[in-house]
Design an enzyme around this catalytic site. Structure first.
Site, PDB file in Angstrom:
ATOM      1  N   ASN A 142       0.802  -1.224   0.000  1.00  0.00           N
ATOM      2  CA  ASN A 142       0.000   0.000   0.000  1.00  0.00           C
ATOM      3  C   ASN A 142       0.839   1.280   0.000  1.00  0.00           C
ATOM      4  O   ASN A 142       0.312   2.366   0.244  1.00  0.00           O
ATOM      5  CB  ASN A 142      -0.933   0.001   1.221  1.00  0.00           C
ATOM      6  CG  ASN A 142      -1.912  -1.152   1.190  1.00  0.00           C
ATOM      7  OD1 ASN A 142      -2.230  -1.680   0.122  1.00  0.00           O
ATOM      8  ND2 ASN A 142      -2.380  -1.568   2.356  1.00  0.00           N
ATOM      9  N   ASN A 165      -5.682  -5.414   3.628  1.00  0.00           N
ATOM     10  CA  ASN A 165      -6.394  -4.454   4.483  1.00  0.00           C
ATOM     11  C   ASN A 165      -7.316  -3.507   3.728  1.00  0.00           C
ATOM     12  O   ASN A 165      -7.335  -2.304   3.973  1.00  0.00           O
ATOM     13  CB  ASN A 165      -5.378  -3.680   5.332  1.00  0.00           C
ATOM     14  CG  ASN A 165      -4.611  -4.611   6.242  1.00  0.00           C
ATOM     15  OD1 ASN A 165      -5.163  -5.545   6.810  1.00  0.00           O
ATOM     16  ND2 ASN A 165      -3.309  -4.382   6.366  1.00  0.00           N
ATOM     17  N   SER A 272       4.475  -7.715   9.924  1.00  0.00           N
ATOM     18  CA  SER A 272       3.418  -6.898   9.331  1.00  0.00           C
ATOM     19  C   SER A 272       2.547  -7.751   8.422  1.00  0.00           C
ATOM     20  O   SER A 272       2.855  -8.912   8.128  1.00  0.00           O
ATOM     21  CB  SER A 272       4.028  -5.756   8.530  1.00  0.00           C
ATOM     22  OG  SER A 272       4.645  -6.268   7.358  1.00  0.00           O
ATOM     23  N   GLY A 274       2.348  -7.502   5.344  1.00  0.00           N
ATOM     24  CA  GLY A 274       3.127  -7.847   4.158  1.00  0.00           C
ATOM     25  C   GLY A 274       3.839  -9.177   4.288  1.00  0.00           C
ATOM     26  O   GLY A 274       3.923  -9.956   3.323  1.00  0.00           O
ATOM     27  N   HIS A 322       5.867  -2.964  14.510  1.00  0.00           N
ATOM     28  CA  HIS A 322       6.522  -3.472  13.304  1.00  0.00           C
ATOM     29  C   HIS A 322       7.830  -2.735  13.043  1.00  0.00           C
ATOM     30  O   HIS A 322       7.959  -1.556  13.373  1.00  0.00           O
ATOM     31  CB  HIS A 322       5.607  -3.301  12.084  1.00  0.00           C
ATOM     32  CG  HIS A 322       4.240  -3.870  12.256  1.00  0.00           C
ATOM     33  ND1 HIS A 322       4.017  -5.169  12.644  1.00  0.00           N
ATOM     34  CD2 HIS A 322       3.007  -3.303  12.100  1.00  0.00           C
ATOM     35  CE1 HIS A 322       2.718  -5.391  12.707  1.00  0.00           C
ATOM     36  NE2 HIS A 322       2.083  -4.267  12.394  1.00  0.00           N
TER      37      HIS A 322
END
Length: 346
Positions: A142, A165, A272, A274, A322
């Site tokens: 993102n 998300n 995270s 990701g 994170h």
């Protein structure tokens, strides 16, 4: 009076003696029989109530009906087939209580290597499926760096596209594409999504989320963490999706893979979204390309970029949980090894 008291005590002792003998006979005879019956009944009820745990713990890998798509239990996703019924159960192996069955009834021989035992996921429930394997996968982060990429058409050309998300695609098509095969939900978004679906959107971001949901076609919403903590939200999401007739699947991880990911990527802080996306992709994809995974405030040309491409401002999102720079180093290392591709321009 003394003689009377002595006689009473002698009679009481004789009665207790006879009672003790009767109880000993009972313990040696009848009670063991009742004990065996009660134990057998307990095993039956215990294994029946946790049938799915029994099935999964007796397997090493989970497969579809064709046995062409098999995954280790740690990275198996349980996907609910459409249409949603509203009665979905989000039981993970972490929540199963039949340790007795696993320990005593299904032991591996101590003197030999355990055999790899594949099982069809339909043994768990005929309504469930696993994912399928894919040749080329795109993971779309993102980061605001996507607004410089013009990678939308490239992203849509991949076999399987994973996003995170509820990142919007409408009005950003040329930058991020539109194809969304899977959408990961983190702890924050699962709460937001449950509220939006139950009461309707109230602000611009929630309106954007509803637009994104309406855009999905057979997209899989995936929650990778402990379902027991968010069971009410998951059920609320299912009811909302069913009520709105959205063409969306629901999936969850058979095991809360948080610890697996920390170990796999040698992370000290919380991984995270990701990294969850990457861990899944590495189990189902032959080739992985990452877009929009860029945690820095400025691009390589020293131009300021947004934290999220859909943000209206340049507000920075700092997180103690994170370590995005460390995670980006992991991605760069895997890129240099040829294990994945990091792409910033198309």
């Amino acid at each position: 009076m003394v003689a009377y008291a002595i006689c009473i005590n002698i009679i009481r002792l004789l009665v207790e003696y006879k009672m003790n003998r009767w109880l000993r006979k009972l313990c040696h005879g009848i009670l063991p029989i009742f004990g065996v019956i009660a134990f057998a009944l307990w095993i039956f009820l215990f294994s029946t109530s946790d049938r799915e745990c029994y099935v999964f713990r007796s397997c090493d890998v989970l497969c579809d009906k064709s046995y062409k798509n098999c995954f280790e239990k740690d990275y198996t996703l349980v996907v609910f087939q459409t249409p949603l019924t509203g009665e979905e159960v989000f039981r993970q192996m972490d929540h199963c209580s039949n340790n007795f069955i696993e320990k005593f009834l299904l032991p591996h021989p101590s003197n030999s290597q355990p055999k790899i035992l594949p099982c069809p996921i339909s043994d768990f429930d005929p309504l469930y499926a696993t994912l399928t394997r894919h040749k080329k996968c795109a993971l779309v982060g993102n980061s605001g760096i996507l607004l410089q990429s013009k990678c939308g058409r490239t992203i849509d050309s991949f076999d399987f596209v994973i996003r995170g998300n509820m990142a919007p695609v409408i009005e950003y098509e040329s930058y991020v594409g539109t194809k969304t095969d899977m959408m990961l939900l983190n702890d924050v978004m699962i709460n937001v999504l449950a509220e939006v679906l139950s009461r309707g959107p109230r602000d611009d971001r929630e309106i954007e989320i509803m637009k994104t949901l309406k855009h999905f076609r057979n997209t899989i919403l995936w929650y990778p963490k402990n379902t027991e903590k968010h069971i009410s939200q998951l059920k609320s999401i299912v009811r909302g999706l069913k009520k709105n007739n959205f063409s969306i699947h629901i999936a969850y991880s058979l095991i809360d893979i948080y610890r697996n990911i920390k170990w796999k990527y040698n992370m000290w802080r919380y991984p995270s979204s990701g990294l969850y996306m990457l861990a899944l992709a590495e189990s189902i994809c032959e080739e992985i390309t990452l877009f929009g995974f860029y945690p820095f405030e400025r691009d390589p040309f020293d131009k300021e970029i947004r934290s999220h491409y859909y943000d209206k401002s340049f507000t920075r999102y700092k997180s103690w949980a994170h370590n995005f720079e460390t995670e980006h180093g992991i991605l760069e290392s895997r890129h240099s090894q040829g294990l994945l591709h990091l792409k910033y321009q198309c």
